[in-house]
Motif scaffolding. Structure first.
Motif, PDB file in Angstrom:
ATOM      1  N   ALA A 166       0.819  -1.207   0.000  1.00 20.28           N
ATOM      2  CA  ALA A 166       0.000   0.000   0.000  1.00 20.28           C
ATOM      3  C   ALA A 166       0.852   1.256   0.000  1.00 20.28           C
ATOM      4  CB  ALA A 166      -0.934   0.004   1.215  1.00 20.28           C
ATOM      5  N   LEU A 167       0.386   2.261  -0.731  1.00 22.54           N
ATOM      6  CA  LEU A 167       0.987   3.595  -0.698  1.00 22.54           C
ATOM      7  C   LEU A 167       0.124   4.449   0.206  1.00 22.54           C
ATOM      8  CD1 LEU A 167       3.102   5.615  -1.847  1.00 22.54           C
ATOM      9  CD2 LEU A 167       1.400   6.188  -3.584  1.00 22.54           C
ATOM     10  N   ILE A 168       0.737   4.938   1.292  1.00 25.84           N
ATOM     11  CA  ILE A 168      -0.017   5.685   2.302  1.00 25.84           C
ATOM     12  C   ILE A 168       0.426   7.142   2.292  1.00 25.84           C
ATOM     13  CG2 ILE A 168      -0.478   5.906   4.782  1.00 25.84           C
ATOM     14  CD1 ILE A 168      -0.138   2.891   5.019  1.00 25.84           C
ATOM     15  N   PRO A 169      -0.480   8.079   1.962  1.00 25.81           N
ATOM     16  CA  PRO A 169      -0.116   9.496   1.973  1.00 25.81           C
ATOM     17  C   PRO A 169       0.079  10.010   3.399  1.00 25.81           C
ATOM     18  CG  PRO A 169      -2.378   9.162   1.160  1.00 25.81           C
ATOM     19  CD  PRO A 169      -1.831   7.820   1.505  1.00 25.81           C
ATOM     20  N   PRO A 170       0.868  11.079   3.579  1.00 26.35           N
ATOM     21  CA  PRO A 170       1.164  11.582   4.934  1.00 26.35           C
ATOM     22  C   PRO A 170      -0.066  12.049   5.706  1.00 26.35           C
ATOM     23  CG  PRO A 170       1.975  13.099   3.238  1.00 26.35           C
ATOM     24  CD  PRO A 170       1.569  11.846   2.536  1.00 26.35           C
ATOM     25  N   SER A 171      -1.132  12.421   5.002  1.00 24.07           N
ATOM     26  CA  SER A 171      -2.341  12.900   5.693  1.00 24.07           C
ATOM     27  C   SER A 171      -3.009  11.804   6.511  1.00 24.07           C
ATOM     28  CB  SER A 171      -3.340  13.463   4.676  1.00 24.07           C
ATOM     29  OG  SER A 171      -3.687  12.474   3.712  1.00 24.07           O
ATOM     30  N   VAL A 172      -2.767  10.529   6.178  1.00 26.42           N
ATOM     31  CA  VAL A 172      -3.312   9.412   6.961  1.00 26.42           C
ATOM     32  C   VAL A 172      -2.164   8.524   7.453  1.00 26.42           C
ATOM     33  CG1 VAL A 172      -5.627   9.333   5.966  1.00 26.42           C
ATOM     34  CG2 VAL A 172      -3.737   8.183   4.777  1.00 26.42           C
TER      35      VAL A 172
END
Length: 210
Positions: A166-172
């Protein structure tokens, strides 16, 4: 002793470039003969194609009887991705292995192994030793007050034995330093938090639902 006519010279650009002896064919032959006398190691004999191949170690019988030796090597393939999905919060998920055990649900405690990398592929942290292959699984609560929301969303719906990337953005991701998973050691912890403001890639394997 003159070099036989069936021999040729290895040419060196710029060598023996005297104006008085390089303007006619006769002088070139003279230089070639004298060079062959003084430096015989520079003379290379012309070999028939078959002899040359045998000299280089190729055996026509071997090549004919073992064609596999001449075949190109097969490339290593990435694990086949079962399906991909993009969540509303920007998390992108790839199912690598679909598990067959119990399914993880919100509020569960789960035991997992994971590898965390930057979006450019550089290693950040993992529960699996890169050299020995030994793992130290961790237990995570599927509660966004204790775990980064992006990873919680990745784990919910997984079945035991499953693997996801998974690619997880910094906002989550690591919006504060108290959210799991985070290493206890100072160095790895500092390395992870130094990349908290960029997207991170997690490869996670669900081992147990507790």
């Amino acid at each position: 002793m003159e070099a036989p006519s069936s021999q040729f010279l290895i040419q060196f650009p710029g060598a023996f470039r005297s104006p008085s002896c390089m303007h006619n064919e006769q002088s070139k032959i003279f230089v070639a003969k004298n060079l062959g006398n003084r430096f015989p190691s520079l003379i290379v004999k012309k070999l028939p194609r078959r002899s040359l191949l045998q000299f280089l170690g190729f055996n026509s019988v071997l090549l004919n009887s073992c064609p596999v030796l001449a075949a190109p090597m097969q490339e290593m393939k990435e694990p086949e991705v079962i399906r991909t999905q993009k969540l509303g919060n920007g998390v992108r998920i790839q199912d690598i292995v679909e598990g067959e055990g119990p399914e993880a649900r919100e509020g569960d405690l789960v035991e997992v192994n994971y590898v965390c990398r930057r979006s450019n592929g550089y290693f950040v942290h993992s529960t699996v030793d890169q050299f020995s292959g030994e793992s130290s699984p961790i237990v995570l609560p599927l509660d966004e007050k204790q775990i980064i929301k992006g990873l919680k969303d990745v784990l919910i719906g997984m079945k035991v034995g499953g693997k996801r990337r998974a690619l997880i953005p910094p906002s989550v991701g690591y919006i504060n330093e108290n959210l799991s998973p985070i290493p206890d050691e100072f160095g790895p912890r500092r390395s992870l938090l130094s990349h908290a403001k960029e997207p991170l890639i997690f490869e996670v394997q669900l081992l147990k639902v507790l």
